[in-house]
Design an enzyme around this catalytic site. Structure first.
Site, PDB file in Angstrom:
ATOM      1  N   CYS A   9       0.830  -1.202   0.000  1.00 10.89           N
ATOM      2  CA  CYS A   9       0.000   0.000   0.000  1.00 10.89           C
ATOM      3  C   CYS A   9       0.867   1.256   0.000  1.00 10.89           C
ATOM      4  CB  CYS A   9      -0.981   0.004   1.169  1.00 10.89           C
ATOM      5  SG  CYS A   9      -0.274   0.031   2.817  1.00 10.89           S
ATOM      6  N   CYS A  10       0.219   2.367  -0.316  1.00  7.40           N
ATOM      7  CA  CYS A  10       0.870   3.673  -0.337  1.00  7.40           C
ATOM      8  C   CYS A  10       1.998   3.683  -1.378  1.00  7.40           C
ATOM      9  CB  CYS A  10       1.367   4.009   1.064  1.00  7.40           C
ATOM     10  SG  CYS A  10       1.789   5.750   1.328  1.00  7.40           S
ATOM     11  N   ILE A  11       3.227   4.026  -1.001  1.00 11.45           N
ATOM     12  CA  ILE A  11       4.357   4.113  -1.924  1.00 11.45           C
ATOM     13  C   ILE A  11       4.997   2.748  -2.177  1.00 11.45           C
ATOM     14  CG2 ILE A  11       6.078   4.556  -0.143  1.00 11.45           C
ATOM     15  CD1 ILE A  11       5.916   6.249  -3.615  1.00 11.45           C
ATOM     16  N   THR A  25      -3.285  -0.905  -2.759  1.00 13.59           N
ATOM     17  CA  THR A  25      -4.272   0.127  -2.438  1.00 13.59           C
ATOM     18  C   THR A  25      -3.527   1.426  -2.137  1.00 13.59           C
ATOM     19  OG1 THR A  25      -6.251   0.610  -1.102  1.00 13.59           O
ATOM     20  CG2 THR A  25      -4.377  -0.356   0.049  1.00 13.59           C
ATOM     21  N   PRO A  42       4.120   0.005  -3.586  1.00 17.57           N
ATOM     22  CA  PRO A  42       4.030  -0.640  -4.901  1.00 17.57           C
ATOM     23  C   PRO A  42       5.208  -0.365  -5.833  1.00 17.57           C
ATOM     24  CG  PRO A  42       1.863   0.120  -4.268  1.00 17.57           C
ATOM     25  CD  PRO A  42       2.828   0.647  -3.232  1.00 17.57           C
TER      26      PRO A  42
END
Length: 253
Positions: free
Chosen positions: A161-163, A224, A165
């Site tokens: 999630c967030c950065i 996400t 990925p």
């Protein structure tokens, strides 16, 4: 000393988290959680890490927490938003979130787990990779790269999630992920430019809202946006819950 005294008297230590992340009976799935420190600007985003743990606990998962035993890139004063002259260790800082129940990332093996999840926070871009400094030409920590490749090869689900990925985009060619929207939209998505990096790193970006997830069925990667966008905390919590739910479903347990 206090912990030893409490044990001698048969009193559980308030400092130990060794039952906090374990579920009695047969667990739904064995999940590894990889942290990158403690604090949004130089480590793991604490709300994201906590939300993941809550959703995993509710689902009855057996969770083991890991972090690399390396120095942080730097330490940020979270009030001033500026670096300080301190030096800290990623494993030691991550232990704050894990309540001490944590293992060095070098000991994480895909064969021992059904899934792996990475919360965000700038630590993913600073301590798990060099993305914060090198951008599209970044390097990924060798154990993080090993783990992502091993889980992918074993067809075991990966949640980010967030950065975070960007780690998968760098390591798994052609992976589909989301970091939210691709335009700032009046400041609602301040890190929208990351979508271009996803493509430059070799991945495919799929726009989603904070409460949504993207599922790459071929690579079994679930992402996400979380704090990549400005949204109420409960919406971010719900998005992370959706990510955790899909990851657990993909384990087949």
């Amino acid at each position: 000393m206090l912990a030893a005294l409490l044990r001698a008297r048969g009193i559980p230590s308030p400092f130990g988290g060794r039952s906090l992340h374990r579920t009695a009976g047969t667990p739904a799935a064995r999940v590894a959680l990889v942290l990158s420190g403690c604090g949004v600007y130089d480590g793991s985003e604490i709300h994201e890490a906590s939300a993941i743990l809550v959703h995993l606990s509710r689902a009855g998962a057996d969770v083991k927490i890991f972090a690399p035993d390396v120095p942080q890139m730097h330490v940020i004063d979270h009030i001033k938003g500026q670096p300080t002259p301190e030096t800290r260790n990623v494993l030691a800082e991550s232990a704050r979130i894990a309540r001490g129940d944590i293992t060095a990332l070098s000991h994480l093996n895909a064969s021992d787990h059904d899934a792996v999840i990475f919360p965000g926070g700038f630590g993913a871009a600073k301590n798990l990779s060099s993305y914060a400094v090198d951008g599209d030409s970044c390097r990924v920590h060798q154990d993080v790269e090993r783990i992502l490749k091993d889980f992918n090869k074993a067809k075991k689900p990966i949640g980010l999630c967030c950065i975070a990925p960007v780690l998968a985009a760098k390591v798994i060619p052609g992976v589909e992920v989301t970091v939210g929207q691709e335009e700032e939209l009046g400041g609602k998505w301040p890190y929208a430019g990351t979508a271009k990096s996803i493509r430059a790193l070799g991945g495919e970006h799929c726009p989603k809202e904070v409460h949504e997830v993207h599922v790459d069925g071929r690579h079994r990667v679930v992402t996400t946006p979380a704090f990549m966008g400005h949204a109420p905390l409960h919406a971010i919590f719900d998005g992370i819950g959706a990510m955790v739910s899909v990851v657990l479903k993909l384990t087949g347990k």
